[in-house]
Write an enzyme that holds these catalytic residues in place. Structure first.
Site, PDB file in Angstrom:
ATOM      1  N   HIS A  76       2.012   4.587  -2.794  1.00  0.00           N
ATOM      2  CA  HIS A  76       2.176   6.036  -2.624  1.00  0.00           C
ATOM      3  C   HIS A  76       3.590   6.472  -2.993  1.00  0.00           C
ATOM      4  O   HIS A  76       3.800   7.502  -3.639  1.00  0.00           O
ATOM      5  CB  HIS A  76       1.912   6.436  -1.168  1.00  0.00           C
ATOM      6  CG  HIS A  76       0.505   6.232  -0.711  1.00  0.00           C
ATOM      7  ND1 HIS A  76      -0.581   6.636  -1.450  1.00  0.00           N
ATOM      8  CD2 HIS A  76       0.011   5.683   0.433  1.00  0.00           C
ATOM      9  CE1 HIS A  76      -1.700   6.333  -0.797  1.00  0.00           C
ATOM     10  NE2 HIS A  76      -1.362   5.748   0.346  1.00  0.00           N
ATOM     11  N   HIS A 130       0.836  -1.204   0.000  1.00  0.00           N
ATOM     12  CA  HIS A 130       0.000   0.000   0.000  1.00  0.00           C
ATOM     13  C   HIS A 130       0.868   1.250   0.000  1.00  0.00           C
ATOM     14  O   HIS A 130       0.653   2.175  -0.804  1.00  0.00           O
ATOM     15  CB  HIS A 130      -0.912  -0.012   1.232  1.00  0.00           C
ATOM     16  CG  HIS A 130      -1.755   1.213   1.378  1.00  0.00           C
ATOM     17  ND1 HIS A 130      -3.080   1.256   1.004  1.00  0.00           N
ATOM     18  CD2 HIS A 130      -1.473   2.464   1.847  1.00  0.00           C
ATOM     19  CE1 HIS A 130      -3.570   2.461   1.239  1.00  0.00           C
ATOM     20  NE2 HIS A 130      -2.606   3.216   1.757  1.00  0.00           N
ATOM     21  N   GLU A 131       1.865   1.268   0.884  1.00  0.00           N
ATOM     22  CA  GLU A 131       2.729   2.446   0.979  1.00  0.00           C
ATOM     23  C   GLU A 131       3.621   2.577  -0.247  1.00  0.00           C
ATOM     24  O   GLU A 131       3.945   3.690  -0.663  1.00  0.00           O
ATOM     25  CB  GLU A 131       3.567   2.378   2.256  1.00  0.00           C
ATOM     26  CG  GLU A 131       2.753   2.357   3.541  1.00  0.00           C
ATOM     27  CD  GLU A 131       1.753   3.508   3.652  1.00  0.00           C
ATOM     28  OE1 GLU A 131       2.020   4.586   3.070  1.00  0.00           O
ATOM     29  OE2 GLU A 131       0.707   3.344   4.298  1.00  0.00           O
TER      30      GLU A 131
END
Length: 430
Positions: free
Chosen positions: A28, A24-25
Protein backbone atom coordinates in the site's frame (compact mmCIF):
# COMPACT_ATOMS: atom_id res chain seq x y z
CA UNK A 1 14.62 -30.11 23.59
CA UNK A 2 11.06 -30.71 22.40
CA UNK A 3 9.88 -27.63 24.30
CA UNK A 4 12.65 -25.51 22.81
CA UNK A 5 11.81 -26.77 19.32
CA UNK A 6 8.12 -26.02 19.91
CA UNK A 7 8.93 -22.44 20.92
CA UNK A 8 11.21 -22.01 17.90
CA UNK A 9 8.41 -23.21 15.62
CA UNK A 10 5.98 -20.71 17.12
CA UNK A 11 8.52 -17.88 16.80
CA UNK A 12 9.15 -18.75 13.15
CA UNK A 13 5.44 -18.36 12.41
CA UNK A 14 5.17 -15.13 14.44
CA UNK A 15 8.12 -13.61 12.59
CA UNK A 16 6.84 -14.95 9.26
CA UNK A 17 3.41 -13.46 9.90
CA UNK A 18 4.95 -10.11 10.89
CA UNK A 19 7.00 -10.08 7.67
CA UNK A 20 3.89 -10.97 5.64
CA UNK A 21 1.97 -8.08 7.22
CA UNK A 22 4.91 -5.71 6.74
CA UNK A 23 5.11 -6.58 3.04
CA UNK A 24 1.34 -6.24 2.72
CA UNK A 25 1.48 -2.70 4.09
CA UNK A 26 4.50 -1.88 1.89
CA UNK A 27 2.30 -2.89 -1.02
CA UNK A 28 0.00 0.00 0.00
CA UNK A 29 2.74 2.44 1.05
CA UNK A 30 4.94 2.39 -2.04
CA UNK A 31 2.27 3.22 -4.66
CA UNK A 32 0.64 5.72 -2.26
CA UNK A 33 3.91 7.64 -2.01
CA UNK A 34 4.53 7.19 -5.73
CA UNK A 35 1.15 8.80 -6.48
CA UNK A 36 1.78 11.67 -4.02
CA UNK A 37 -0.65 10.69 -1.24
CA UNK A 38 0.37 11.98 2.19
CA UNK A 39 1.08 8.95 4.38
CA UNK A 40 1.15 9.78 8.08
CA UNK A 41 1.87 6.34 9.52
CA UNK A 42 3.12 2.90 8.50
CA UNK A 43 2.48 0.42 11.30
CA UNK A 44 3.03 -3.33 11.53
CA UNK A 45 0.91 -4.95 14.22
CA UNK A 46 -1.90 -3.74 16.44
CA UNK A 47 -2.06 -2.58 20.05
CA UNK A 48 0.59 -0.58 21.92
CA UNK A 49 3.52 0.80 19.94
CA UNK A 50 6.80 -0.88 20.92
CA UNK A 51 9.00 1.04 18.46
CA UNK A 52 8.55 3.90 16.03
CA UNK A 53 10.61 6.43 14.13
CA UNK A 54 9.59 9.35 11.93
CA UNK A 55 11.29 9.63 8.58
CA UNK A 56 10.10 12.61 6.61
CA UNK A 57 6.34 12.93 6.88
CA UNK A 58 5.78 9.26 7.78
CA UNK A 59 6.04 7.58 11.18
CA UNK A 60 7.23 3.99 10.82
CA UNK A 61 6.53 1.66 13.73
CA UNK A 62 5.93 -1.79 15.13
CA UNK A 63 3.08 -2.63 17.50
CA UNK A 64 2.80 -5.42 20.02
CA UNK A 65 0.40 -7.86 18.34
CA UNK A 66 1.40 -9.19 14.88
CA UNK A 67 -2.19 -9.66 13.78
CA UNK A 68 -2.65 -6.66 11.52
CA UNK A 69 -1.22 -3.39 10.32
CA UNK A 70 -2.12 -0.21 8.49
CA UNK A 71 -0.93 2.73 6.43
CA UNK A 72 -2.58 6.02 7.38
CA UNK A 73 -3.34 8.06 4.26
CA UNK A 74 -4.80 11.55 4.10
CA UNK A 75 -8.37 11.73 2.85
CA UNK A 76 -9.24 8.08 2.50
CA UNK A 77 -12.84 9.29 2.14
CA UNK A 78 -14.19 12.37 0.39
CA UNK A 79 -14.81 15.09 3.01
CA UNK A 80 -18.39 15.98 3.90
CA UNK A 81 -18.63 19.51 5.32
CA UNK A 82 -22.18 19.50 6.58
CA UNK A 83 -22.85 17.72 9.83
CA UNK A 84 -25.41 14.92 9.88
CA UNK A 85 -28.83 16.00 11.07
CA UNK A 86 -29.88 12.55 12.19
CA UNK A 87 -29.46 11.39 15.76
CA UNK A 88 -28.65 8.09 17.34
CA UNK A 89 -25.68 5.77 17.63
CA UNK A 90 -25.20 5.19 13.90
CA UNK A 91 -25.43 8.89 13.09
CA UNK A 92 -22.82 9.60 15.75
CA UNK A 93 -20.54 6.94 14.26
CA UNK A 94 -20.90 8.44 10.80
CA UNK A 95 -20.11 11.92 12.07
CA UNK A 96 -17.13 10.68 14.08
CA UNK A 97 -15.77 9.02 10.93
CA UNK A 98 -16.21 12.26 8.98
CA UNK A 99 -14.42 14.24 11.70
CA UNK A 100 -11.55 11.73 11.83
CA UNK A 101 -11.23 11.82 8.05
CA UNK A 102 -11.19 15.63 8.11
CA UNK A 103 -8.34 15.56 10.65
CA UNK A 104 -6.15 13.63 8.19
CA UNK A 105 -6.60 16.50 5.73
CA UNK A 106 -5.65 19.31 8.11
CA UNK A 107 -2.66 21.20 6.76
CA UNK A 108 -2.45 18.89 3.74
CA UNK A 109 -2.58 20.01 0.13
CA UNK A 110 -5.95 18.77 -1.13
CA UNK A 111 -4.26 17.35 -4.22
CA UNK A 112 -2.43 14.85 -1.97
CA UNK A 113 -5.64 13.32 -0.64
CA UNK A 114 -6.35 9.70 -1.49
CA UNK A 115 -9.90 10.39 -2.66
CA UNK A 116 -8.59 12.90 -5.24
CA UNK A 117 -6.66 10.23 -7.13
CA UNK A 118 -7.98 8.76 -10.37
CA UNK A 119 -9.90 5.56 -9.77
CA UNK A 120 -7.20 3.33 -11.25
CA UNK A 121 -4.56 4.75 -8.90
CA UNK A 122 -6.80 4.18 -5.87
CA UNK A 123 -7.33 0.59 -6.98
CA UNK A 124 -3.59 0.07 -7.50
CA UNK A 125 -2.88 1.32 -3.97
CA UNK A 126 -5.52 -0.86 -2.34
CA UNK A 127 -4.67 -3.99 -4.35
CA UNK A 128 -0.97 -3.48 -3.66
CA UNK A 129 -1.27 -5.12 -0.22
CA UNK A 130 -3.00 -8.34 -1.31
CA UNK A 131 -0.73 -8.50 -4.35
CA UNK A 132 2.34 -8.56 -2.10
CA UNK A 133 0.86 -11.50 -0.17
CA UNK A 134 0.15 -13.30 -3.45
CA UNK A 135 3.73 -12.77 -4.64
CA UNK A 136 5.13 -13.93 -1.29
CA UNK A 137 2.94 -17.05 -1.42
CA UNK A 138 4.22 -17.89 -4.91
CA UNK A 139 7.81 -17.40 -3.71
CA UNK A 140 7.30 -19.62 -0.66
CA UNK A 141 5.56 -22.39 -2.59
CA UNK A 142 8.23 -22.17 -5.32
CA UNK A 143 10.93 -22.63 -2.67
CA UNK A 144 8.98 -25.60 -1.35
CA UNK A 145 8.23 -27.32 -4.65
CA UNK A 146 11.17 -26.34 -6.85
CA UNK A 147 13.85 -25.69 -4.23
CA UNK A 148 13.33 -28.19 -1.44
CA UNK A 149 11.30 -30.64 -3.51
CA UNK A 150 8.28 -32.75 -2.69
CA UNK A 151 8.33 -36.28 -1.33
CA UNK A 152 7.21 -38.67 -4.04
CA UNK A 153 7.14 -42.40 -4.60
CA UNK A 154 9.87 -43.34 -7.08
CA UNK A 155 10.17 -46.33 -9.38
CA UNK A 156 12.84 -47.78 -7.08
CA UNK A 157 11.55 -50.64 -4.91
CA UNK A 158 12.00 -50.04 -1.19
CA UNK A 159 10.56 -53.32 0.13
CA UNK A 160 9.04 -56.55 -1.16
CA UNK A 161 6.34 -58.28 0.88
CA UNK A 162 7.07 -61.92 1.68
CA UNK A 163 3.46 -63.03 1.50
CA UNK A 164 -0.11 -61.98 0.73
CA UNK A 165 -2.25 -61.49 3.81
CA UNK A 166 -6.05 -61.16 3.86
CA UNK A 167 -7.28 -57.55 3.88
CA UNK A 168 -8.87 -58.06 7.31
CA UNK A 169 -5.68 -59.50 8.81
CA UNK A 170 -4.00 -57.56 11.62
CA UNK A 171 -0.89 -59.76 11.76
CA UNK A 172 2.41 -57.95 11.36
CA UNK A 173 4.24 -61.04 10.11
CA UNK A 174 3.50 -63.75 7.58
CA UNK A 175 1.68 -66.78 8.96
CA UNK A 176 1.97 -70.42 7.95
CA UNK A 177 -0.14 -70.99 4.88
CA UNK A 178 0.04 -67.40 3.62
CA UNK A 179 0.93 -67.53 -0.08
CA UNK A 180 4.10 -65.83 -1.27
CA UNK A 181 3.56 -62.36 -2.68
CA UNK A 182 3.66 -62.07 -6.47
CA UNK A 183 6.63 -59.69 -6.23
CA UNK A 184 8.58 -62.15 -4.10
CA UNK A 185 7.66 -65.06 -6.36
CA UNK A 186 8.76 -63.06 -9.40
CA UNK A 187 12.19 -62.46 -7.88
CA UNK A 188 11.91 -58.70 -7.42
CA UNK A 189 14.32 -57.28 -4.85
CA UNK A 190 14.61 -54.06 -2.82
CA UNK A 191 16.71 -51.59 -4.78
CA UNK A 192 15.42 -52.72 -8.16
CA UNK A 193 14.29 -49.83 -10.37
CA UNK A 194 11.18 -50.51 -12.43
CA UNK A 195 11.81 -49.78 -16.10
CA UNK A 196 8.72 -51.21 -17.76
CA UNK A 197 5.68 -53.38 -17.03
CA UNK A 198 3.66 -55.24 -19.64
CA UNK A 199 5.72 -53.57 -22.33
CA UNK A 200 4.99 -50.05 -21.09
CA UNK A 201 7.80 -47.85 -19.82
CA UNK A 202 7.04 -46.33 -16.41
CA UNK A 203 8.45 -43.09 -15.02
CA UNK A 204 6.45 -43.00 -11.79
CA UNK A 205 5.38 -45.60 -9.27
CA UNK A 206 1.77 -44.54 -9.83
CA UNK A 207 2.04 -45.70 -13.46
CA UNK A 208 3.45 -49.04 -12.35
CA UNK A 209 0.71 -49.45 -9.72
CA UNK A 210 -2.00 -48.74 -12.28
CA UNK A 211 -0.70 -51.51 -14.57
CA UNK A 212 -0.49 -53.98 -11.68
CA UNK A 213 -3.99 -53.13 -10.41
CA UNK A 214 -5.44 -53.62 -13.89
CA UNK A 215 -3.78 -57.03 -14.40
CA UNK A 216 -4.99 -59.48 -11.70
CA UNK A 217 -4.21 -63.08 -12.63
CA UNK A 218 -2.25 -62.08 -15.75
CA UNK A 219 1.45 -62.83 -16.20
CA UNK A 220 3.02 -59.53 -17.22
CA UNK A 221 6.66 -59.05 -18.24
CA UNK A 222 8.63 -56.74 -15.95
CA UNK A 223 11.96 -55.13 -16.73
CA UNK A 224 14.04 -53.75 -13.85
CA UNK A 225 17.45 -52.18 -13.50
CA UNK A 226 19.54 -54.03 -10.89
CA UNK A 227 23.13 -53.08 -10.09
CA UNK A 228 23.45 -51.30 -13.42
CA UNK A 229 22.14 -54.25 -15.44
CA UNK A 230 18.76 -54.88 -17.07
CA UNK A 231 16.86 -57.88 -15.70
CA UNK A 232 13.66 -59.33 -17.23
CA UNK A 233 11.13 -61.00 -14.94
CA UNK A 234 7.52 -62.18 -15.02
CA UNK A 235 4.98 -60.93 -12.47
CA UNK A 236 1.46 -62.31 -11.92
CA UNK A 237 -0.57 -60.01 -9.63
CA UNK A 238 -3.21 -61.65 -7.45
CA UNK A 239 -6.74 -60.36 -6.99
CA UNK A 240 -7.02 -58.65 -3.62
CA UNK A 241 -9.25 -56.24 -1.73
CA UNK A 242 -7.38 -52.96 -1.21
CA UNK A 243 -8.29 -49.44 -0.14
CA UNK A 244 -7.95 -47.03 -3.07
CA UNK A 245 -8.05 -43.21 -2.78
CA UNK A 246 -9.58 -41.28 -5.67
CA UNK A 247 -8.63 -37.77 -6.82
CA UNK A 248 -11.00 -36.25 -4.25
CA UNK A 249 -9.29 -38.13 -1.43
CA UNK A 250 -12.20 -40.49 -0.78
CA UNK A 251 -11.11 -44.01 0.11
CA UNK A 252 -13.05 -47.03 -1.14
CA UNK A 253 -12.37 -50.78 -1.04
CA UNK A 254 -11.90 -52.30 -4.50
CA UNK A 255 -10.83 -55.61 -6.02
CA UNK A 256 -7.56 -54.93 -7.81
CA UNK A 257 -4.34 -56.61 -8.80
CA UNK A 258 -1.78 -56.79 -5.97
CA UNK A 259 1.95 -57.51 -6.15
CA UNK A 260 3.36 -56.63 -2.71
CA UNK A 261 5.72 -53.79 -3.65
CA UNK A 262 6.59 -50.68 -1.66
CA UNK A 263 8.20 -47.71 -3.40
CA UNK A 264 11.13 -45.70 -2.13
CA UNK A 265 10.17 -42.14 -1.15
CA UNK A 266 12.48 -39.35 -2.25
CA UNK A 267 12.32 -35.60 -2.55
CA UNK A 268 12.00 -34.54 -6.16
CA UNK A 269 12.17 -30.96 -7.35
CA UNK A 270 9.18 -29.83 -9.37
CA UNK A 271 9.06 -27.50 -12.40
CA UNK A 272 9.42 -23.80 -11.64
CA UNK A 273 5.71 -23.19 -12.32
CA UNK A 274 4.67 -25.69 -9.63
CA UNK A 275 4.80 -22.96 -6.97
CA UNK A 276 2.30 -20.80 -8.86
CA UNK A 277 0.05 -23.84 -9.41
CA UNK A 278 0.17 -24.66 -5.69
CA UNK A 279 -0.71 -21.05 -4.87
CA UNK A 280 -3.73 -21.20 -7.18
CA UNK A 281 -4.89 -24.51 -5.69
CA UNK A 282 -4.50 -23.15 -2.16
CA UNK A 283 -6.43 -20.01 -3.12
CA UNK A 284 -9.27 -22.17 -4.43
CA UNK A 285 -9.34 -24.06 -1.12
CA UNK A 286 -9.35 -20.81 0.88
CA UNK A 287 -12.16 -19.40 -1.26
CA UNK A 288 -14.13 -22.57 -0.54
CA UNK A 289 -13.56 -22.13 3.20
CA UNK A 290 -14.62 -18.45 3.05
CA UNK A 291 -17.74 -19.35 1.03
CA UNK A 292 -18.71 -21.93 3.66
CA UNK A 293 -17.49 -19.88 6.62
CA UNK A 294 -20.79 -19.71 8.56
CA UNK A 295 -21.18 -23.51 8.41
CA UNK A 296 -17.55 -24.14 9.27
CA UNK A 297 -17.66 -21.70 12.18
CA UNK A 298 -20.79 -23.41 13.49
CA UNK A 299 -19.08 -26.79 13.26
CA UNK A 300 -16.03 -25.36 15.04
CA UNK A 301 -18.23 -23.99 17.83
CA UNK A 302 -20.02 -27.33 18.22
CA UNK A 303 -16.70 -29.18 18.32
CA UNK A 304 -15.38 -26.71 20.89
CA UNK A 305 -18.26 -27.22 23.31
CA UNK A 306 -18.66 -30.97 22.75
CA UNK A 307 -14.96 -31.82 22.61
CA UNK A 308 -15.29 -33.56 19.25
CA UNK A 309 -12.28 -33.77 16.94
CA UNK A 310 -12.13 -30.75 14.63
CA UNK A 311 -12.00 -30.81 10.86
CA UNK A 312 -8.25 -30.61 10.01
CA UNK A 313 -9.16 -28.53 6.94
CA UNK A 314 -11.25 -26.06 8.95
CA UNK A 315 -10.42 -22.40 9.70
CA UNK A 316 -7.60 -21.52 12.09
CA UNK A 317 -6.56 -18.45 14.04
CA UNK A 318 -3.01 -17.19 14.43
CA UNK A 319 -2.87 -19.24 17.62
CA UNK A 320 -3.78 -22.39 15.71
CA UNK A 321 -1.19 -21.79 13.01
CA UNK A 322 1.45 -21.10 15.66
CA UNK A 323 0.50 -24.21 17.57
CA UNK A 324 0.73 -26.40 14.48
CA UNK A 325 4.11 -24.88 13.66
CA UNK A 326 5.30 -25.65 17.18
CA UNK A 327 4.14 -29.26 16.92
CA UNK A 328 5.87 -29.62 13.55
CA UNK A 329 9.12 -28.23 14.95
CA UNK A 330 8.93 -30.55 17.96
CA UNK A 331 8.52 -33.75 15.95
CA UNK A 332 11.42 -36.12 15.38
CA UNK A 333 11.09 -35.91 11.61
CA UNK A 334 14.12 -34.93 9.49
CA UNK A 335 14.82 -31.21 9.64
CA UNK A 336 14.04 -30.77 5.93
CA UNK A 337 10.59 -32.27 6.44
CA UNK A 338 9.90 -29.85 9.28
CA UNK A 339 11.13 -26.89 7.27
CA UNK A 340 8.89 -27.94 4.38
CA UNK A 341 5.79 -27.92 6.55
CA UNK A 342 6.69 -24.51 8.02
CA UNK A 343 7.19 -23.03 4.55
CA UNK A 344 3.87 -24.52 3.44
CA UNK A 345 2.10 -23.03 6.48
CA UNK A 346 3.47 -19.56 5.79
CA UNK A 347 2.57 -19.86 2.12
CA UNK A 348 -1.00 -20.81 3.05
CA UNK A 349 -1.21 -17.90 5.51
CA UNK A 350 -0.26 -15.46 2.74
CA UNK A 351 -2.83 -16.95 0.39
CA UNK A 352 -5.45 -16.53 3.13
CA UNK A 353 -4.41 -12.87 3.59
CA UNK A 354 -4.68 -12.35 -0.16
CA UNK A 355 -8.15 -13.87 -0.47
CA UNK A 356 -9.58 -12.43 2.75
CA UNK A 357 -8.51 -8.86 1.95
CA UNK A 358 -10.27 -9.00 -1.43
CA UNK A 359 -13.70 -9.38 0.20
CA UNK A 360 -15.57 -6.23 -0.96
CA UNK A 361 -16.45 -4.96 2.51
CA UNK A 362 -14.91 -2.14 4.54
CA UNK A 363 -12.51 -1.98 6.32
CA UNK A 364 -10.90 -4.62 4.06
CA UNK A 365 -8.96 -3.61 0.95
CA UNK A 366 -11.68 -5.05 -1.25
CA UNK A 367 -14.14 -2.60 0.30
CA UNK A 368 -12.03 0.38 -0.77
CA UNK A 369 -11.73 -1.11 -4.25
CA UNK A 370 -15.52 -1.48 -4.39
CA UNK A 371 -15.97 2.21 -3.47
CA UNK A 372 -13.49 3.26 -6.17
CA UNK A 373 -15.32 1.16 -8.75
CA UNK A 374 -18.64 2.70 -7.64
CA UNK A 375 -17.16 6.15 -8.22
CA UNK A 376 -16.01 5.07 -11.67
CA UNK A 377 -19.48 3.73 -12.46
CA UNK A 378 -21.15 6.99 -11.36
CA UNK A 379 -18.75 9.10 -13.39
CA UNK A 380 -19.17 6.94 -16.47
CA UNK A 381 -22.95 7.11 -16.23
CA UNK A 382 -22.79 10.89 -15.82
CA UNK A 383 -20.63 11.23 -18.93
CA UNK A 384 -23.06 9.10 -20.93
CA UNK A 385 -25.91 11.41 -19.92
CA UNK A 386 -23.85 14.56 -20.45
CA UNK A 387 -24.33 15.45 -16.79
CA UNK A 388 -21.75 17.19 -14.57
CA UNK A 389 -19.23 14.94 -12.82
CA UNK A 390 -20.81 13.68 -9.58
CA UNK A 391 -19.21 14.15 -6.17
CA UNK A 392 -17.11 11.25 -4.83
CA UNK A 393 -19.04 8.59 -2.95
CA UNK A 394 -19.61 9.38 0.74
CA UNK A 395 -18.09 6.17 2.15
CA UNK A 396 -18.62 7.40 5.72
CA UNK A 397 -22.26 6.40 5.32
CA UNK A 398 -21.02 2.80 5.36
CA UNK A 399 -19.49 3.16 8.83
CA UNK A 400 -22.34 1.21 10.54
CA UNK A 401 -21.78 -1.67 8.09
CA UNK A 402 -18.03 -1.37 8.66
CA UNK A 403 -18.59 -1.58 12.40
CA UNK A 404 -20.72 -4.70 11.92
CA UNK A 405 -17.94 -6.29 9.84
CA UNK A 406 -15.38 -5.42 12.53
CA UNK A 407 -17.59 -6.91 15.24
CA UNK A 408 -18.03 -10.09 13.19
CA UNK A 409 -14.28 -10.31 12.61
CA UNK A 410 -13.62 -9.91 16.32
CA UNK A 411 -16.23 -12.55 17.11
CA UNK A 412 -14.81 -14.97 14.55
CA UNK A 413 -11.33 -14.34 15.90
CA UNK A 414 -12.46 -14.95 19.49
CA UNK A 415 -14.17 -18.22 18.54
CA UNK A 416 -11.15 -19.51 16.62
CA UNK A 417 -8.77 -18.39 19.37
CA UNK A 418 -10.81 -20.32 21.94
CA UNK A 419 -11.06 -23.38 19.69
CA UNK A 420 -7.33 -23.35 18.95
CA UNK A 421 -6.54 -23.14 22.67
CA UNK A 422 -9.04 -25.57 24.16
CA UNK A 423 -9.77 -27.91 21.23
CA UNK A 424 -6.85 -27.53 18.83
CA UNK A 425 -6.27 -29.27 15.54
CA UNK A 426 -3.30 -31.57 16.07
CA UNK A 427 -0.92 -33.18 13.63
CA UNK A 428 -1.72 -36.59 15.05
CA UNK A 429 -5.42 -35.90 14.92
CA UNK A 430 -5.73 -36.57 18.64
Amino acid sequence: MAVVAFVIGVLVVVVGLAVSIALHEIGHLVPAKRFGVRTGQYMVGLGPVIWSRRIGETEYGVKLLPIGGFVSMAGMYAPVKQRTRASGVFATLVQDARDANAETLEGVDDSRAFYRLPVWKRIVIMLGGPFMNLVLAVVLFSVLYSGIGMQQATTTIDAVAECVQPAESTASECQAGDPASPASAAGLLPGDRLVSLDGQEVSTFAEASAIIQDSPGEAIPVVVERDGETVSLSLTPVLAQREIADDAGEVTTQSVGFAGLTASIERQRQPIWAGAQATLETAQSVIGIVAQLPVRLWDTAVDLFTGQERDPNGPLSVVGVGRLAGEVAATEAPILDRVSVMVSLLGSVNVALFVFNLIPLLPLDGGHVAIALWDALKRGWARLRGAPEPAPADATRLVPVTLLVVVLMVGIGALLFAADIFNPIRLSGG
